[in-house]
Motif scaffolding. Structure first.
Motif, PDB file in Angstrom:
ATOM      1  N   LYS A  11       0.846  -1.180   0.000  1.00 25.32           N
ATOM      2  CA  LYS A  11       0.000   0.000   0.000  1.00 25.32           C
ATOM      3  C   LYS A  11       0.884   1.234   0.000  1.00 25.32           C
ATOM      4  O   LYS A  11       1.787   1.361   0.827  1.00 25.32           O
ATOM      5  CB  LYS A  11      -0.907   0.010   1.243  1.00 25.32           C
ATOM      6  CG  LYS A  11      -1.772   1.254   1.390  1.00 25.32           C
ATOM      7  CD  LYS A  11      -2.858   1.297   0.325  1.00 25.32           C
ATOM      8  CE  LYS A  11      -3.741   2.522   0.483  1.00 25.32           C
ATOM      9  NZ  LYS A  11      -4.770   2.593  -0.580  1.00 25.32           N
ATOM     10  N   VAL A  12       0.649   2.109  -0.964  1.00 26.06           N
ATOM     11  CA  VAL A  12       1.345   3.388  -0.998  1.00 26.06           C
ATOM     12  C   VAL A  12       0.325   4.467  -0.695  1.00 26.06           C
ATOM     13  O   VAL A  12      -0.733   4.532  -1.333  1.00 26.06           O
ATOM     14  CB  VAL A  12       2.005   3.638  -2.366  1.00 26.06           C
ATOM     15  CG1 VAL A  12       2.689   4.999  -2.387  1.00 26.06           C
ATOM     16  CG2 VAL A  12       3.004   2.535  -2.691  1.00 26.06           C
ATOM     17  N   ALA A  13       0.618   5.295   0.277  1.00 24.21           N
ATOM     18  CA  ALA A  13      -0.295   6.364   0.668  1.00 24.21           C
ATOM     19  C   ALA A  13       0.454   7.685   0.701  1.00 24.21           C
ATOM     20  O   ALA A  13       1.638   7.733   1.052  1.00 24.21           O
ATOM     21  CB  ALA A  13      -0.903   6.072   2.039  1.00 24.21           C
ATOM     22  N   LYS A  14      -0.238   8.719   0.351  1.00 28.48           N
ATOM     23  CA  LYS A  14       0.335  10.048   0.483  1.00 28.48           C
ATOM     24  C   LYS A  14       0.165  10.502   1.917  1.00 28.48           C
ATOM     25  O   LYS A  14      -0.836  10.178   2.574  1.00 28.48           O
ATOM     26  CB  LYS A  14      -0.343  11.023  -0.478  1.00 28.48           C
ATOM     27  CG  LYS A  14      -0.008  10.753  -1.937  1.00 28.48           C
ATOM     28  CD  LYS A  14      -0.595  11.816  -2.839  1.00 28.48           C
ATOM     29  CE  LYS A  14      -0.198  11.556  -4.297  1.00 28.48           C
ATOM     30  NZ  LYS A  14      -0.779  12.572  -5.210  1.00 28.48           N
ATOM     31  N   VAL A  19      -5.546   4.949   5.857  1.00 28.34           N
ATOM     32  CA  VAL A  19      -5.423   3.621   5.260  1.00 28.34           C
ATOM     33  C   VAL A  19      -6.095   2.593   6.167  1.00 28.34           C
ATOM     34  O   VAL A  19      -6.228   2.798   7.375  1.00 28.34           O
ATOM     35  CB  VAL A  19      -3.950   3.227   5.021  1.00 28.34           C
ATOM     36  CG1 VAL A  19      -3.276   4.181   4.048  1.00 28.34           C
ATOM     37  CG2 VAL A  19      -3.191   3.126   6.322  1.00 28.34           C
ATOM     38  N   ALA A  20      -6.507   1.492   5.554  1.00 27.75           N
ATOM     39  CA  ALA A  20      -7.104   0.378   6.292  1.00 27.75           C
ATOM     40  C   ALA A  20      -6.447  -0.910   5.838  1.00 27.75           C
ATOM     41  O   ALA A  20      -6.415  -1.211   4.642  1.00 27.75           O
ATOM     42  CB  ALA A  20      -8.613   0.323   6.056  1.00 27.75           C
ATOM     43  N   LEU A  21      -5.936  -1.654   6.775  1.00 29.64           N
ATOM     44  CA  LEU A  21      -5.244  -2.916   6.497  1.00 29.64           C
ATOM     45  C   LEU A  21      -6.077  -4.053   7.078  1.00 29.64           C
ATOM     46  O   LEU A  21      -6.485  -3.992   8.233  1.00 29.64           O
ATOM     47  CB  LEU A  21      -3.844  -2.898   7.120  1.00 29.64           C
ATOM     48  CG  LEU A  21      -3.007  -1.630   6.876  1.00 29.64           C
ATOM     49  CD1 LEU A  21      -1.656  -1.759   7.552  1.00 29.64           C
ATOM     50  CD2 LEU A  21      -2.852  -1.355   5.388  1.00 29.64           C
ATOM     51  N   GLU A  85       6.729   8.299   9.146  1.00 25.80           N
ATOM     52  CA  GLU A  85       7.243   7.334  10.134  1.00 25.80           C
ATOM     53  C   GLU A  85       6.333   6.115  10.284  1.00 25.80           C
ATOM     54  O   GLU A  85       6.712   5.143  10.952  1.00 25.80           O
ATOM     55  CB  GLU A  85       7.437   8.000  11.499  1.00 25.80           C
ATOM     56  CG  GLU A  85       6.184   8.563  12.115  1.00 25.80           C
ATOM     57  CD  GLU A  85       6.032  10.050  11.879  1.00 25.80           C
ATOM     58  OE1 GLU A  85       6.545  10.548  10.843  1.00 25.80           O
ATOM     59  OE2 GLU A  85       5.387  10.716  12.729  1.00 25.80           O
ATOM     60  N   ASP A  86       5.162   6.158   9.667  1.00 27.67           N
ATOM     61  CA  ASP A  86       4.273   4.992   9.692  1.00 27.67           C
ATOM     62  C   ASP A  86       4.692   3.945   8.662  1.00 27.67           C
ATOM     63  O   ASP A  86       4.165   2.826   8.666  1.00 27.67           O
ATOM     64  CB  ASP A  86       2.827   5.401   9.407  1.00 27.67           C
ATOM     65  CG  ASP A  86       2.277   6.393  10.421  1.00 27.67           C
ATOM     66  OD1 ASP A  86       1.345   7.145  10.082  1.00 27.67           O
ATOM     67  OD2 ASP A  86       2.793   6.410  11.564  1.00 27.67           O
ATOM     68  N   SER A  87       5.605   4.288   7.775  1.00 25.70           N
ATOM     69  CA  SER A  87       6.070   3.346   6.756  1.00 25.70           C
ATOM     70  C   SER A  87       6.715   2.148   7.430  1.00 25.70           C
ATOM     71  O   SER A  87       7.663   2.287   8.209  1.00 25.70           O
ATOM     72  CB  SER A  87       7.074   4.014   5.818  1.00 25.70           C
ATOM     73  OG  SER A  87       6.471   5.060   5.078  1.00 25.70           O
ATOM     74  N   ALA A  88       6.183   0.975   7.135  1.00 27.16           N
ATOM     75  CA  ALA A  88       6.638  -0.260   7.780  1.00 27.16           C
ATOM     76  C   ALA A  88       5.866  -1.426   7.184  1.00 27.16           C
ATOM     77  O   ALA A  88       4.948  -1.233   6.375  1.00 27.16           O
ATOM     78  CB  ALA A  88       6.399  -0.213   9.292  1.00 27.16           C
ATOM     79  N   VAL A  89       6.239  -2.626   7.605  1.00 21.95           N
ATOM     80  CA  VAL A  89       5.425  -3.805   7.313  1.00 21.95           C
ATOM     81  C   VAL A  89       4.546  -4.063   8.527  1.00 21.95           C
ATOM     82  O   VAL A  89       5.028  -4.075   9.668  1.00 21.95           O
ATOM     83  CB  VAL A  89       6.305  -5.032   7.020  1.00 21.95           C
ATOM     84  CG1 VAL A  89       5.440  -6.288   6.882  1.00 21.95           C
ATOM     85  CG2 VAL A  89       7.122  -4.814   5.749  1.00 21.95           C
ATOM     86  N   TYR A  90       3.267  -4.264   8.284  1.00 22.25           N
ATOM     87  CA  TYR A  90       2.325  -4.541   9.363  1.00 22.25           C
ATOM     88  C   TYR A  90       1.953  -6.020   9.287  1.00 22.25           C
ATOM     89  O   TYR A  90       1.397  -6.484   8.298  1.00 22.25           O
ATOM     90  CB  TYR A  90       1.100  -3.632   9.264  1.00 22.25           C
ATOM     91  CG  TYR A  90       1.478  -2.203   9.578  1.00 22.25           C
ATOM     92  CD1 TYR A  90       1.987  -1.364   8.596  1.00 22.25           C
ATOM     93  CD2 TYR A  90       1.389  -1.724  10.883  1.00 22.25           C
ATOM     94  CE1 TYR A  90       2.379  -0.066   8.892  1.00 22.25           C
ATOM     95  CE2 TYR A  90       1.785  -0.424  11.192  1.00 22.25           C
ATOM     96  CZ  TYR A  90       2.276   0.392  10.190  1.00 22.25           C
ATOM     97  OH  TYR A  90       2.683   1.673  10.494  1.00 22.25           O
ATOM     98  N   ARG A 114       3.014  -4.207   3.359  1.00 23.07           N
ATOM     99  CA  ARG A 114       4.071  -3.188   3.354  1.00 23.07           C
ATOM    100  C   ARG A 114       3.446  -1.841   3.040  1.00 23.07           C
ATOM    101  O   ARG A 114       2.915  -1.635   1.951  1.00 23.07           O
ATOM    102  CB  ARG A 114       5.154  -3.501   2.330  1.00 23.07           C
ATOM    103  CG  ARG A 114       6.279  -2.454   2.323  1.00 23.07           C
ATOM    104  CD  ARG A 114       7.352  -2.756   1.291  1.00 23.07           C
ATOM    105  NE  ARG A 114       8.056  -3.997   1.584  1.00 23.07           N
ATOM    106  CZ  ARG A 114       9.029  -4.109   2.484  1.00 23.07           C
ATOM    107  NH1 ARG A 114       9.417  -3.069   3.172  1.00 23.07           N
ATOM    108  NH2 ARG A 114       9.628  -5.278   2.663  1.00 23.07           N
ATOM    109  N   LEU A 115       3.492  -0.941   4.006  1.00 22.21           N
ATOM    110  CA  LEU A 115       2.932   0.404   3.841  1.00 22.21           C
ATOM    111  C   LEU A 115       4.066   1.389   3.596  1.00 22.21           C
ATOM    112  O   LEU A 115       5.024   1.452   4.371  1.00 22.21           O
ATOM    113  CB  LEU A 115       2.149   0.819   5.084  1.00 22.21           C
ATOM    114  CG  LEU A 115       1.657   2.277   5.129  1.00 22.21           C
ATOM    115  CD1 LEU A 115       0.631   2.536   4.026  1.00 22.21           C
ATOM    116  CD2 LEU A 115       1.071   2.624   6.490  1.00 22.21           C
TER     117      LEU A 115
END
Lengths: 118, 115
Positions: A11-14, A19-21, A85-90, A114-115
Motif C-alpha cells: 500500500k502506498v499512501a500520500k 489507510v485500512a489494512l 514514520e508509519d512506513s513499515a510492514v504490518y 508493506r505500507l
C-alpha cells in the motif's frame, strides 16, 4: 485458505491519507495480534484481541492508530492521517487460544502489508 | 520490560556446515516461552523452534536445536547441515507466560548460506 491472510500486500499512501489494512486469521483462532516491523528491525507489538475484545492496545504508537475485530474473526488496522514514520510492514498473527501450553499458544503469521507513506 | 538482544546482524555459513545464532534476553519473570522465527524474503514469519522456560531439556526440531541457559538468559539456535533454503532473517522472541501475551522480538540476524 489454511493460513493467515492479509490485504493489501502493498500500500502506498500520500502523507495525510487514511489507510485500512485487513487481516483474515485462521478459522477458529481466538486470539489475533498486530505487529509493526520497521525496515531492518524485528516486529513490535501493537495490539491484540481475544475474540472481539481488544485486550491490549498499549503498543499503538498514537491515537491515529485504531484496530477493530467486530465479529471476532476478520480484523482491520486503520491508520488516520498517515505520516512518513508509519512506513513499515504490518504483520498480523493469530493463535488458537490466549493461554495454555503445547501448540495452542503458537502464533501463526500472515505475509504482512508493506505500507509506504510518501 | 522484557528485551531481546541479537548481537549478530549478519552471519554466513557454508552449505552442509553448522552455524549458531546468538540471543540473550532480559526478564524478571520465571515462567516464559522463547522462540526462533525464520523470515524469508516473502516476509512470512515461520516458527522454527520453541522452548518453555520450565523445561531444562533443550528443544530440538530435526536440524535445528537450541542451547537454553536460563541463568545466563541465553537462547542460541544451532542449525546443522545448513541448506540453501535456510537463508533468511532469524528472529529470537520472548513471550511471557502471564497475562501479557505479546511477543518481544530481537532485531534479527540475517543468515547467508554459501553453496
Amino acid at each position: 485458505g489454511a493460513g493467515v491472510s492479509q490485504s493489501p500486500r502493498y500500500k502506498v499512501a500520500k502523507r495525510g491519507q487514511d489507510v485500512a489494512l485487513r487481516c483474515d486469521p485462521i478459522s477458529g483462532h481466538v486470539s489475533l495480534f498486530w505487529y509493526q516491523q520497521a525496515l531492518g528491525q524485528g516486529p513490535e507489538f501493537l495490539t491484540y484481541f481475544q475474540n472481539e475484545a481488544q485486550l491490549d492496545k498499549s503498543g499503538l504508537p498514537s491515537d491515529r492508530f485504531f484496530a477493530e475485530r467486530p465479529e471476532g474473526s476478520v480484523s482491520t488496522l486503520k491508520i488516520q492521517r498517515t505520516q512518513q514514520e508509519d512506513s513499515a510492514v504490518y504483520l498480523c498473527a493469530s493463535s488458537l487460544v490466549l493461554f495454555g501450553g503445547g501448540a495452542s499458544y503458537e502464533q501463526y503469521f500472515g505475509p504482512g502489508t508493506r505500507l509506504t507513506v510518501t | 520490560a522484557q528485551t531481546v538482544t541479537q548481537s549478530q546482524p549478519e552471519m554466513s555459513v557454508q552449505e552442509a556446515e553448522t552455524v549458531t545464532l546468538s540471543c540473550t534476553y532480559d526478564t524478571s519473570e520465571s515462567d516464559y516461552y522463547l522462540f526462533w522465527y525464520k523470515q524469508p524474503p516473502s516476509r512470512q514469519m515461520i516458527l522454527v523452534i520453541r522452548q518453555e522456560a520450565y523445561k531444562q531439556q533443550n528443544a530440538t526440531e530435526n536440524r535445528f536445536s537450541v542451547n537454553f541457559q536460563k541463568a545466563a538468559k541465553s537462547f542460541s539456535l544451532k542449525i546443522s547441515d545448513s541448506q540453501l533454503g535456510d537463508a533468511a532473517m532469524y528472529f529470537c522472541a520472548y513471550r511471557s507466560a502471564g497475562n501479557n501475551n505479546d511477543m518481544r522480538f530481537g532485531a534479527g540476524t540475517r543468515l547467508t548460506v554459501k553453496p
